[in-house]
Scaffold this motif. Structure first.
Motif, PDB file in Angstrom:
ATOM      1  N   MET A 120      40.597  58.995  23.934  1.00  0.00           N
ATOM      2  CA  MET A 120      39.883  59.942  23.081  1.00  0.00           C
ATOM      3  C   MET A 120      40.363  59.820  21.642  1.00  0.00           C
ATOM      4  O   MET A 120      41.551  59.593  21.379  1.00  0.00           O
ATOM      5  N   ALA A 157      37.987  64.030  18.842  1.00  0.00           N
ATOM      6  CA  ALA A 157      37.549  64.445  20.173  1.00  0.00           C
ATOM      7  C   ALA A 157      38.598  65.333  20.833  1.00  0.00           C
ATOM      8  O   ALA A 157      38.272  66.324  21.505  1.00  0.00           O
ATOM      9  N   LYS A 158      39.872  64.994  20.620  1.00  0.00           N
ATOM     10  CA  LYS A 158      40.957  65.810  21.182  1.00  0.00           C
ATOM     11  C   LYS A 158      40.964  67.200  20.554  1.00  0.00           C
ATOM     12  O   LYS A 158      41.141  68.202  21.250  1.00  0.00           O
ATOM     13  N   LYS A 178      38.432  68.737  19.243  1.00  0.00           N
ATOM     14  CA  LYS A 178      37.247  69.444  19.735  1.00  0.00           C
ATOM     15  C   LYS A 178      37.493  69.991  21.129  1.00  0.00           C
ATOM     16  O   LYS A 178      37.137  71.133  21.432  1.00  0.00           O
ATOM     17  N   ARG A 179      38.136  69.184  21.999  1.00  0.00           N
ATOM     18  CA  ARG A 179      38.422  69.647  23.350  1.00  0.00           C
ATOM     19  C   ARG A 179      39.423  70.805  23.340  1.00  0.00           C
ATOM     20  O   ARG A 179      39.262  71.778  24.085  1.00  0.00           O
ATOM     21  N   GLN A 189      37.558  73.848  22.510  1.00  0.00           N
ATOM     22  CA  GLN A 189      36.764  74.286  23.655  1.00  0.00           C
ATOM     23  C   GLN A 189      37.624  75.080  24.640  1.00  0.00           C
ATOM     24  O   GLN A 189      37.183  76.093  25.191  1.00  0.00           O
ATOM     25  N   ILE A 190      38.845  74.616  24.845  1.00  0.00           N
ATOM     26  CA  ILE A 190      39.771  75.306  25.742  1.00  0.00           C
ATOM     27  C   ILE A 190      40.109  76.697  25.205  1.00  0.00           C
ATOM     28  O   ILE A 190      40.071  77.686  25.937  1.00  0.00           O
ATOM     29  N   VAL A 226      35.726  75.217  31.070  1.00  0.00           N
ATOM     30  CA  VAL A 226      35.582  74.104  30.137  1.00  0.00           C
ATOM     31  C   VAL A 226      34.938  72.900  30.817  1.00  0.00           C
ATOM     32  O   VAL A 226      34.264  72.091  30.177  1.00  0.00           O
ATOM     33  N   VAL A 276      36.948  70.811  32.909  1.00  0.00           N
ATOM     34  CA  VAL A 276      37.988  69.782  33.002  1.00  0.00           C
ATOM     35  C   VAL A 276      38.905  70.130  34.165  1.00  0.00           C
ATOM     36  O   VAL A 276      38.836  71.222  34.734  1.00  0.00           O
ATOM     37  N   THR A 306      44.308  68.226  33.113  1.00  0.00           N
ATOM     38  CA  THR A 306      43.877  67.944  31.740  1.00  0.00           C
ATOM     39  C   THR A 306      44.227  69.106  30.824  1.00  0.00           C
ATOM     40  O   THR A 306      44.675  68.916  29.687  1.00  0.00           O
ATOM     41  N   TYR A 322      47.028  69.632  27.070  1.00  0.00           N
ATOM     42  CA  TYR A 322      46.822  70.259  25.772  1.00  0.00           C
ATOM     43  C   TYR A 322      47.767  71.434  25.546  1.00  0.00           C
ATOM     44  O   TYR A 322      48.271  71.626  24.440  1.00  0.00           O
TER      45      TYR A 322
END
Length: 221
Positions: free
Chosen positions: A5, A9-10, A12-13, A16-17, A42, A44, A48, A52
């Motif tokens: 990623m 992208a990281k 953004k994820r 999202q979390i 999410v 995932v 995962t 984070y």
């Protein structure tokens, strides 16, 4: 081969979390929410999620620091509307801002209330110290800006005032949280002194503190 990623992208994820956790927290308590619940929301795996945020406490501390940042940004915008400040202006500045966040069910206050007793017990200390360093820097910059508008105060005095404000808010919040069954008994026994309007009482206590604060400031002038 699965591509790694990108940093965007990281980020953004991670957002999202955080957003998923906030949505769950609006309807449930910290204790009721499980990491697997956040992962499912999410889309995932639980593993995962832990890549984070090392713990649920770290995740929710990150949410709290986001709330702190929102509040500092709002204060910075508000203080820019003043060319200079006197006692009355400074008091209006503080109290009008308090009116906007004194909701005991807000994400900000609910997390702030459990920060020391729960969240800081099991956190990623490298991440939290980084956030605290950024928070302190932003807080002192705000204090400097306020002291430039209201020259009776040093930045250190402004910073201390906000610390005292936080203590007053959390103190009143603690004593105002009465289980519903006790609230019923209090009303039945006419023990009105134990019925606390959180917002009203907090503003009253802050008003008392500010009167003493101004007396102290001007006695040193």
């Amino acid at each position: 081969m699965k591509r790694a990623m990108t940093e965007n992208a990281k980020a953004k994820r991670a957002q999202q979390i955080l957003s998923a956790a906030v949505e769950l927290y609006k309807e449930a308590s910290f204790e009721e929410i499980k990491m697997i619940d956040i992962a499912k929301k999410v889309g995932v795996s639980k593993g995962t999620l832990f890549n984070y945020y090392r713990s649920k406490e770290s995740l929710f501390m990150e949410i709290l620091f986001t709330e702190y940042a929102k509040r500092f940004n709002a204060l910075n915008r508000r203080v820019q509307t003043y060319e200079t400040m006197n006692d009355a202006d400074f008091k209006e500045f503080l109290f009008s801002e308090m009116e906007t966040f004194l909701d005991e069910n807000s994400i900000y206050l609910r997390l702030n209330a459990i920060k020391n007793t729960i969240l800081e017990k099991n956190v990623d200390y490298d991440m939290i110290l980084k956030d605290k360093t950024e928070l302190y820097k932003n807080g002192m910059q705000l204090a400097i800006t306020i002291s430039e508008k209201y020259q009776a105060l040093t930045p250190e005095a402004v910073f201390d005032l906000f610390m005292a404000q936080n203590s007053i808010v959390l103190g009143v919040l603690s004593v105002s949280r009465t289980p519903d069954i006790l609230k019923t008994g209090i009303r039945e026994k006419n023990l009105s002194g134990f019925e606390i309007d959180f917002k009203k009482r907090t503003l009253e206590m802050m008003d008392i503190y500010m009167n003493g604060f101004f007396n102290k400031v001007h006695s040193k002038a």
